[in-house]
Design a protein around this motif. Structure first.
Motif, PDB file in Angstrom:
ATOM      1  N   SER A  40      33.512  28.313  30.781  1.00  0.00           N
ATOM      2  CA  SER A  40      33.628  28.421  32.197  1.00  0.00           C
ATOM      3  C   SER A  40      35.043  28.097  32.953  1.00  0.00           C
ATOM      4  CB  SER A  40      32.316  27.948  32.673  1.00  0.00           C
ATOM      5  OG  SER A  40      32.570  27.960  34.384  1.00  0.00           O
ATOM      6  N   THR A  41      35.391  26.924  32.583  1.00  0.00           N
ATOM      7  CA  THR A  41      36.909  26.419  33.100  1.00  0.00           C
ATOM      8  C   THR A  41      37.987  27.316  32.602  1.00  0.00           C
ATOM      9  OG1 THR A  41      36.137  24.029  32.499  1.00  0.00           O
ATOM     10  CG2 THR A  41      38.428  24.399  32.839  1.00  0.00           C
ATOM     11  N   LEU A  42      37.971  27.689  31.278  1.00  0.00           N
ATOM     12  CA  LEU A  42      38.984  28.544  30.934  1.00  0.00           C
ATOM     13  C   LEU A  42      38.931  30.040  31.652  1.00  0.00           C
ATOM     14  CD1 LEU A  42      39.344  27.604  26.971  1.00  0.00           C
ATOM     15  CD2 LEU A  42      40.829  27.352  29.143  1.00  0.00           C
ATOM     16  N   LEU A  43      37.824  30.665  31.825  1.00  0.00           N
ATOM     17  CA  LEU A  43      37.461  31.882  32.589  1.00  0.00           C
ATOM     18  C   LEU A  43      38.074  31.881  34.093  1.00  0.00           C
ATOM     19  CD1 LEU A  43      33.884  32.875  31.309  1.00  0.00           C
ATOM     20  CD2 LEU A  43      35.928  33.929  30.912  1.00  0.00           C
ATOM     21  N   ASN A  44      37.787  30.675  34.676  1.00  0.00           N
ATOM     22  CA  ASN A  44      38.326  30.405  35.754  1.00  0.00           C
ATOM     23  C   ASN A  44      39.786  30.381  36.097  1.00  0.00           C
ATOM     24  OD1 ASN A  44      35.554  30.705  37.143  1.00  0.00           O
ATOM     25  ND2 ASN A  44      35.144  28.512  36.878  1.00  0.00           N
ATOM     26  N   PHE A  45      40.251  29.569  35.297  1.00  0.00           N
ATOM     27  CA  PHE A  45      41.710  29.228  35.028  1.00  0.00           C
ATOM     28  C   PHE A  45      42.488  30.762  34.641  1.00  0.00           C
ATOM     29  CE2 PHE A  45      45.976  27.804  32.938  1.00  0.00           C
ATOM     30  CZ  PHE A  45      46.096  26.888  34.009  1.00  0.00           C
ATOM     31  N   ALA A  46      42.012  31.244  33.865  1.00  0.00           N
ATOM     32  CA  ALA A  46      42.594  32.501  33.675  1.00  0.00           C
ATOM     33  C   ALA A  46      42.577  33.568  34.724  1.00  0.00           C
ATOM     34  CB  ALA A  46      41.829  33.337  32.418  1.00  0.00           C
ATOM     35  N   ASP A  47      41.428  33.473  35.455  1.00  0.00           N
ATOM     36  CA  ASP A  47      41.478  34.435  36.779  1.00  0.00           C
ATOM     37  C   ASP A  47      42.512  33.751  37.904  1.00  0.00           C
ATOM     38  OD1 ASP A  47      40.234  36.216  38.472  1.00  0.00           O
ATOM     39  OD2 ASP A  47      39.686  34.447  39.551  1.00  0.00           O
ATOM     40  N   GLU A  48      42.634  32.598  37.943  1.00  0.00           N
ATOM     41  CA  GLU A  48      43.562  32.144  38.942  1.00  0.00           C
ATOM     42  C   GLU A  48      44.926  32.181  38.474  1.00  0.00           C
ATOM     43  OE1 GLU A  48      42.524  27.684  38.640  1.00  0.00           O
ATOM     44  OE2 GLU A  48      40.701  28.013  39.558  1.00  0.00           O
ATOM     45  N   GLN A  49      45.067  32.495  37.277  1.00  0.00           N
ATOM     46  CA  GLN A  49      46.603  32.868  36.746  1.00  0.00           C
ATOM     47  C   GLN A  49      46.809  34.181  36.928  1.00  0.00           C
ATOM     48  OE1 GLN A  49      48.850  30.615  35.464  1.00  0.00           O
ATOM     49  NE2 GLN A  49      47.392  29.148  36.700  1.00  0.00           N
ATOM     50  N   GLY A  50      45.701  34.978  37.241  1.00  0.00           N
ATOM     51  CA  GLY A  50      46.154  36.464  37.503  1.00  0.00           C
ATOM     52  C   GLY A  50      45.875  37.505  36.288  1.00  0.00           C
ATOM     53  N   TYR A  51      45.091  36.985  35.339  1.00  0.00           N
ATOM     54  CA  TYR A  51      44.913  37.863  34.212  1.00  0.00           C
ATOM     55  C   TYR A  51      43.544  38.624  34.416  1.00  0.00           C
ATOM     56  CZ  TYR A  51      47.812  34.959  31.161  1.00  0.00           C
ATOM     57  OH  TYR A  51      48.831  34.168  30.475  1.00  0.00           O
ATOM     58  N   TYR A  52      43.421  39.887  33.731  1.00  0.00           N
ATOM     59  CA  TYR A  52      42.435  40.519  33.555  1.00  0.00           C
ATOM     60  C   TYR A  52      41.686  39.932  32.640  1.00  0.00           C
ATOM     61  CZ  TYR A  52      39.091  44.348  32.515  1.00  0.00           C
ATOM     62  OH  TYR A  52      37.802  44.842  32.345  1.00  0.00           O
TER      63      TYR A  52
END
Length: 131
Positions: A80-92
């Motif tokens: 969950s932490t990594l999913l949110n972080f990836a989204d914050e970084q602008g990834y699909y």
């Protein structure tokens, strides 16, 4: 639509790459290994560093739900932490869910994942065997 978002990111970065993340602790470089923390905590630090470094090169990332879920509650929290972080970084962000044994099970799992997790796309693999 989710695919439109992915295509826009691919065009912007001029790259069709997607990098896959699974909780494989053998892939953690020595400089990210800290004996005080668990392998999973070290993996999260390493994955975040990769996500930050690749954000201007790679438009999309995939996370393997199964490899994190076998790590128990800490694994699910880390995912969950990594999913949110990836989204914050602008990834699909693509989440690869475990294999589904029936269409009904796939529907239930998809609904539950979309309600509780943040990602752009969901990969649901079906059971290809016979009964």
């Amino acid at each position: 639509m989710s695919i439109d978002k992915l295509q826009k990111k691919i065009r912007k970065l001029k790259s069709p790459l997607m990098v896959s993340f699974s909780a494989d602790f053998t892939q953690i470089p020595p400089r990210y290994r800290d004996e005080i923390h668990t392998d999973l905590a070290n993996y999260v630090v390493f994955a975040k560093a990769l996500l930050q470094a690749m954000k201007e090169i790679v438009p999309a990332v995939r996370f393997d739900f199964g490899s994190f879920s076998v790590c128990g509650a800490e694994g699910v929290t880390s995912l969950s932490t990594l999913l949110n972080f990836a989204d914050e970084q602008g990834y699909y962000v693509l989440l690869d869910a475990p294999e589904m044994l029936s269409p009904k099970q796939a529907e239930l799992v998809a609904k539950g994942l979309f309600e509780r997790w943040h990602f752009d796309g969901l990969l649901l693999s079906c059971y290809m065997g016979s009964e």
